[in-house]
Every structure is written in C-alpha cells, then in structure tokens.
Design an enzyme around this catalytic site. Structure first.
Site, PDB file in Angstrom:
ATOM      1  N   GLU A  88     -40.989 -44.505   1.742  1.00 32.18           N
ATOM      2  CA  GLU A  88     -42.162 -45.060   2.442  1.00 32.18           C
ATOM      3  C   GLU A  88     -41.921 -45.186   3.943  1.00 32.18           C
ATOM      4  OE1 GLU A  88     -43.318 -48.815   0.756  1.00 32.18           O
ATOM      5  OE2 GLU A  88     -44.268 -49.472   2.607  1.00 32.18           O
ATOM      6  N   TRP A 128     -40.656 -51.991  13.929  1.00 30.99           N
ATOM      7  CA  TRP A 128     -40.550 -52.855  12.765  1.00 30.99           C
ATOM      8  C   TRP A 128     -41.462 -52.375  11.672  1.00 30.99           C
ATOM      9  CZ3 TRP A 128     -42.642 -56.263   9.235  1.00 30.99           C
ATOM     10  CH2 TRP A 128     -41.669 -56.973   8.479  1.00 30.99           C
ATOM     11  N   TYR A 151     -34.426 -55.752   7.325  1.00 33.92           N
ATOM     12  CA  TYR A 151     -35.774 -55.792   6.768  1.00 33.92           C
ATOM     13  C   TYR A 151     -35.748 -55.703   5.239  1.00 33.92           C
ATOM     14  CZ  TYR A 151     -39.720 -53.801   4.584  1.00 33.92           C
ATOM     15  OH  TYR A 151     -40.702 -53.583   3.675  1.00 33.92           O
ATOM     16  N   ARG A 168     -39.125 -51.045  -6.249  1.00 30.85           N
ATOM     17  CA  ARG A 168     -38.708 -50.721  -4.882  1.00 30.85           C
ATOM     18  C   ARG A 168     -37.359 -51.384  -4.639  1.00 30.85           C
ATOM     19  NH1 ARG A 168     -41.165 -52.899   0.896  1.00 30.85           N
ATOM     20  NH2 ARG A 168     -39.568 -54.483   0.654  1.00 30.85           N
ATOM     21  N   ASP A 216     -48.847 -60.886   2.068  1.00 29.85           N
ATOM     22  CA  ASP A 216     -49.815 -61.175   3.126  1.00 29.85           C
ATOM     23  C   ASP A 216     -51.210 -60.644   2.795  1.00 29.85           C
ATOM     24  OD1 ASP A 216     -47.858 -58.958   3.756  1.00 29.85           O
ATOM     25  OD2 ASP A 216     -49.423 -58.398   5.164  1.00 29.85           O
ATOM     26  N   ASP A 246     -38.498 -48.356   1.004  1.00 31.82           N
ATOM     27  CA  ASP A 246     -39.300 -48.528   2.225  1.00 31.82           C
ATOM     28  C   ASP A 246     -38.393 -48.414   3.445  1.00 31.82           C
ATOM     29  OD1 ASP A 246     -41.099 -49.237   4.177  1.00 31.82           O
ATOM     30  OD2 ASP A 246     -41.771 -51.085   3.198  1.00 31.82           O
ATOM     31  N   GLU A 255     -49.618 -48.354   5.174  1.00 34.34           N
ATOM     32  CA  GLU A 255     -49.950 -49.778   5.063  1.00 34.34           C
ATOM     33  C   GLU A 255     -50.508 -50.340   6.370  1.00 34.34           C
ATOM     34  OE1 GLU A 255     -46.029 -51.299   3.880  1.00 34.34           O
ATOM     35  OE2 GLU A 255     -45.925 -52.320   5.792  1.00 34.34           O
ATOM     36  N   GLU A 283     -48.634 -51.726  -5.316  1.00 35.36           N
ATOM     37  CA  GLU A 283     -47.539 -52.651  -5.002  1.00 35.36           C
ATOM     38  C   GLU A 283     -47.868 -54.046  -5.528  1.00 35.36           C
ATOM     39  OE1 GLU A 283     -46.853 -53.134  -0.799  1.00 35.36           O
ATOM     40  OE2 GLU A 283     -44.907 -54.097  -1.105  1.00 35.36           O
ATOM     41  N   HIS A 295     -40.465 -55.643  -6.159  1.00 36.61           N
ATOM     42  CA  HIS A 295     -39.447 -55.551  -5.109  1.00 36.61           C
ATOM     43  C   HIS A 295     -38.098 -56.059  -5.606  1.00 36.61           C
ATOM     44  CE1 HIS A 295     -42.216 -55.694  -1.324  1.00 36.61           C
ATOM     45  NE2 HIS A 295     -42.714 -54.934  -2.257  1.00 36.61           N
ATOM     46  N   ASN A 340     -51.627 -60.167   9.029  1.00 33.51           N
ATOM     47  CA  ASN A 340     -50.367 -60.897   9.155  1.00 33.51           C
ATOM     48  C   ASN A 340     -49.953 -61.114  10.618  1.00 33.51           C
ATOM     49  OD1 ASN A 340     -48.093 -62.152   8.201  1.00 33.51           O
ATOM     50  ND2 ASN A 340     -47.232 -60.351   7.175  1.00 33.51           N
ATOM     51  N   HIS A 383     -39.620 -48.510   6.575  1.00 31.44           N
ATOM     52  CA  HIS A 383     -40.257 -49.368   7.571  1.00 31.44           C
ATOM     53  C   HIS A 383     -40.230 -48.799   8.990  1.00 31.44           C
ATOM     54  CE1 HIS A 383     -42.120 -53.353   8.074  1.00 31.44           C
ATOM     55  NE2 HIS A 383     -42.291 -53.194   6.791  1.00 31.44           N
ATOM     56  N   ARG A 401     -51.104 -45.397   1.523  1.00 28.13           N
ATOM     57  CA  ARG A 401     -50.899 -46.819   1.195  1.00 28.13           C
ATOM     58  C   ARG A 401     -51.914 -47.765   1.817  1.00 28.13           C
ATOM     59  NH1 ARG A 401     -47.411 -49.521  -0.732  1.00 28.13           N
ATOM     60  NH2 ARG A 401     -46.669 -50.833   0.973  1.00 28.13           N
ATOM     61  N   HIS A 410     -50.978 -50.960  -0.534  1.00 26.08           N
ATOM     62  CA  HIS A 410     -50.144 -52.052  -0.033  1.00 26.08           C
ATOM     63  C   HIS A 410     -50.521 -53.331  -0.794  1.00 26.08           C
ATOM     64  CE1 HIS A 410     -49.009 -54.469   3.854  1.00 26.08           C
ATOM     65  NE2 HIS A 410     -48.007 -54.430   3.004  1.00 26.08           N
TER      66      HIS A 410
HETATM   67  C1  CS2 Z   1     -43.953 -54.010   3.490  1.00 29.54           C
HETATM   68  C2  CS2 Z   1     -44.464 -55.356   3.828  1.00 29.54           C
HETATM   69  O1  CS2 Z   1     -44.929 -54.269   1.394  1.00 29.54           O
HETATM   70  C3  CS2 Z   1     -44.409 -53.491   2.174  1.00 29.54           C
HETATM   71  O2  CS2 Z   1     -44.195 -52.327   1.926  1.00 29.54           O
HETATM   72  O3  CS2 Z   1     -43.807 -53.057   4.427  1.00 29.54           O
HETATM   73  O4  CS2 Z   1     -43.407 -56.222   3.565  1.00 29.54           O
HETATM   74  C4  CS2 Z   1     -44.905 -55.534   5.263  1.00 29.54           C
HETATM   75  O5  CS2 Z   1     -43.805 -55.592   6.089  1.00 29.54           O
HETATM   76  C5  CS2 Z   1     -45.757 -56.697   5.434  1.00 29.54           C
HETATM   77  O6  CS2 Z   1     -46.810 -56.637   4.531  1.00 29.54           O
HETATM   78  C6  CS2 Z   1     -46.264 -56.786   6.862  1.00 29.54           C
HETATM   79  O7  CS2 Z   1     -47.438 -57.461   6.948  1.00 29.54           O
HETATM   80 MG    MG Z   2     -43.960 -51.122   3.557  1.00 27.09          MG
END
Ligand code: CS2
Ligand code: MG
Length: 404
Positions: free
Chosen positions: A238, A404, A161, A149, A318, A212, A264, A341, A124, A39, A214, A285, A314
C-alpha cells in the site's frame, strides 16, 4: 417520500478520538447522518459544513441526492480537496440514509442489492519486532481473519509508523501538537522482506498478507521493495510512494508484480484517473467519507471496474462508525470489491454510535436495518468534547521532514 430538509446540524465529539458528524432532519420526521471526519483537520470541515453548506440545504428536497451533490460540487466553484469532499460526503451519506429509511430498506438494497454474502475485512497486526508482529498475526488468524496487514518496528528507528507502544492499540493521532517520528529508508528496505519471509515460514501461503509503506519510498525504491516481496505473494503493497505524481507508478509497475493499493488520501476520481486508466494499481483505497460519499465513490469504482482495479476502502479508526456502516453497504454491493480495512473502534466510540453492522470470522455485514444502520446518541456524544489531536510527522535521521 422523504420530504424537505428541515434542519441540519454538525456534531463534533471525541469518544476515543475526534469525529465530525452531520445530522439531517426532514419535514417528514426522518433523519440521516453522515461522517465528515478529516483526521487532524476536523474543525475545518465542521466550519465548511456549518457556515457554508447547512444554510444551502434547508428547504431542499431530501430525495434529490444527485442534484444536491452536483449543487455542492459545481455550485461552490472551488472543486475537490479533502475539506470540500468530506463535507459533501457527509451530506450525501446522510441523504442516502434518509432515502433508504424512507424505503424501509438497508442501503445496499437501494444501491442494487448484494453482490456477495459478506465482506472480507483485513485487520492490523503490529509489533515492535518481527516475532511480536508474527504473534499478532497469529491472534488475528485465530480470530478468523483471512487477511492481515503486518507492520513491524525497524531496528535503528525509534518510532515507526503503524507500530503501537507495548500493550496499546495503534492510533496514529495524538492529543496535543504533532509528535515527531523517525525514518530511514535504508534500514526499512533491509528489514521489511525479513518480516514477510518469517510470516510465510510460520503461517504458510494461505493467509492474505498486506503491508502499508505509507508513502515513504521513491518509485525506484518501491520497485525494489515490490520485487523483493514477490516470493512472499502479498495481497497488496500500500502507498509505496506519494501519488500526487500518478505517472511515477509506471516505473514501479514496470519492475514488479506485487499488487499495489493506493488512495486513502484521494478525494476525487481525478486523483486516481491516470493510475486506474494506466493499469498502474490493483486496488483503489478511496473512502466514502473522503471521496465525496456513496455518489462519488461509486463513480470511482465504476471507472476502476473497466480496468480490473478492485476496491479496498480505507477503514482506520479516524473513519467513524458512520463511514464504516456506509462503506459496508457499498462493499456488499460493489461488483469489483477487493477487501475492506477494519480497525475496531474503542468501546466509547461504539457506545456513541450504535450500529447494525457485525463482524464474524474475518468478515463483516452491514446488517438489515433500514438506512445505513448507524446512528449517533447525541446525549452521550456531548460527554466527549473535541480536543485538538494531530497525526505525527516523520523526519529522516538528519532531521529532514519526510512523507508521512
Ligand atoms: C493508514 C491509517 O489505515 C491505514 O492504512 O494509513 O493509519 C492512516 O495513517 C490514518 O487513517 C490517517 O488518517
Ligand atoms: Mg494506509
């Protein structure tokens, strides 16, 4: 028999978002595909493949998956890293696809057969506030999901986010240069427990709830969050803190029994070694695409199984349908499976990548088609040219660039 590799080509397309796909064709007329999407850095992997890997593949025996993996990993001298490992993964998954097609079997049969009837997936639920998130959770439960989630907007933070704009699907990468988002740990830490208290009040203790973070917190802040969420019995918390320093998780672990999922952004077993061996996480993940394909993800899962750590691949948008297909075969086989996921792809993505996998009642199945069951329609793919798109960046209220 699979024959020698006659041709390999990299296909970059953007049906809904950018994807990098490797297609390998053998002299016996079989073909297999692998996902190499990283990504926001897609063309780096496309070049790594086209300029440095494809020339080395021509003429190799397509059946020798392990030898090809070692050749690309050890042979490059420069080991690991997301670009290298995504490129190796694409080759690996394409070769597993070919091997399973040659055997006339779905990939999970070649891996050792099914360990379960179906694969539990989590969806999600995102909302601008707690009630909107709760409504989205309700929709998922009505659709049959057993695991959801939940992310919600935080009062006082403009763009958070994981939260979509009104009426839009959540998709973190946007066309153009990286968008700037805000962050306040204080505001978030006060808000997150209220979200989960409300969800338990409305839905009871039955549904699995995931969250999550993040990578936004320090270890002690993550410990505080985990502790405050204990009565809400999360399935997992997460990425509570960045995991470059794996030892940092000892502090979190020492304070809370909330299960932890990480990985991830991992691309190798070395990223998770201390976390797994130290019993510092509960779910790993890592994905098929970013962690070196089926061949390497299997090694991570085997190490994890020795330490009661389960998988939770994950599966954001993407990761292309090719990754999803391969992941579902892996999930159906892997003995220490936790959850997968699922972020459904938009129709134009599904149209370019026809697939055998199915979703029903909160679970998925990879299907019985020989190989991993996902293909690419190159004529349709050509209609969606690559367009630069990036993940956002986060800044604290004083402007400091944050994780991020
Ligand atoms: C995330 C994703 O799926 C997840 O848990 O953290 O949205 C992630 O931010 C993206 O896959 C980044 O490429
Ligand atoms: Mg994540």
């Amino acid at each position: 028999m699979t024959g020698r590799i006659k041709e390999a080509r990299v296909i970059v397309c953007a049906p809904g978002r950018n994807f990098v796909t490797l297609k390998i064709v053998t002299e016996d007329g079989l073909h297999g595909i692998g996902d190499a999407t990283l990504n926001g850095r897609e063309l780096a992997v496309a070049s790594y493949l086209a300029d440095h890997v494809v020339p080395c593949l021509i003429g190799r025996d397509a059946a020798r998956i392990e030898d090809t993996w070692q050749y690309l990993y050890k042979g490059a001298y420069w080991r690991r890293g997301p670009v290298t490992m995504s490129a190796i993964a694409a080759v690996d998954v394409a070769l597993w696809d070919i091997k399973a097609k040659a055997a006339g079997m779905p990939l999970y049969q070649i891996l050792g057969g099914a360990s379960r009837e179906r694969v539990m997936v989590y969806g999600h639920a995102t909302g601008r506030d707690i009630e909107e998130t709760a409504d989205r959770v309700a929709e998922h439960l009505d659709e049959g999901y057993r695991a959801v989630r939940a992310q919600s907007g935080v009062p006082g933070i403009a763009k958070v986010y994981g939260v979509a704009k009104a009426g839009e699907r959540y998709e973190p990468a946007k066309r153009g240069l990286p968008e700037e988002q805000g962050w306040s740990t204080e505001r978030y830490l006060d808000h997150a427990p209220k979200l989960f208290e409300r969800l338990r009040e409305r839905f009871g203790m039955d549904p699995h709830l995931l969250h999550d973070v993040h990578h936004r917190l320090s270890p002690i802040e993550a410990a505080r969050l985990g502790k405050s969420l204990e009565p809400c019995r999360l399935f997992w918390m997460e990425d509570p803190t960045p995991a470059e320093n794996q030892d940092a998780f000892r502090l979190i672990r020492g304070h809370t029994t909330t299960p932890i999922a990480v990985g991830e952004v991992f691309n190798s077993v070395w990223d998770a070694k201390t976390l797994i061996e130290g019993g510092l996480i509960d779910y790993v993940r890592a994905s098929v695409t970013h962690a070196g394909g089926i061949t390497h993800l299997r090694r991570i899962a085997d190490l994890a199984s020795l330490h009661h750590v389960r998988t939770g691949c994950h599966g954001a948008t993407d990761l292309s349908p090719v990754c999803m297909g391969a992941a579902l075969h892996f999930d159906l086989w892997v003995p220490n499976f936790g959850v997968q996921e699922r972020m459904p792809h938009p129709p134009e993505t599904d149209d370019v990548f026809p697939h055998a996998y199915t979703f029903e009642n909160g679970h998925m199945h990879p299907g019985e088609a020989p190989g991993h069951g996902v293909d690419i329609d190159e004529a349709k793919a050509a209609r969606y040219p690559y367009a630069p798109a990036y993940l956002p960046v986060a800044r604290l209220e004083d402007g400091t660039l944050w994780n991020w």
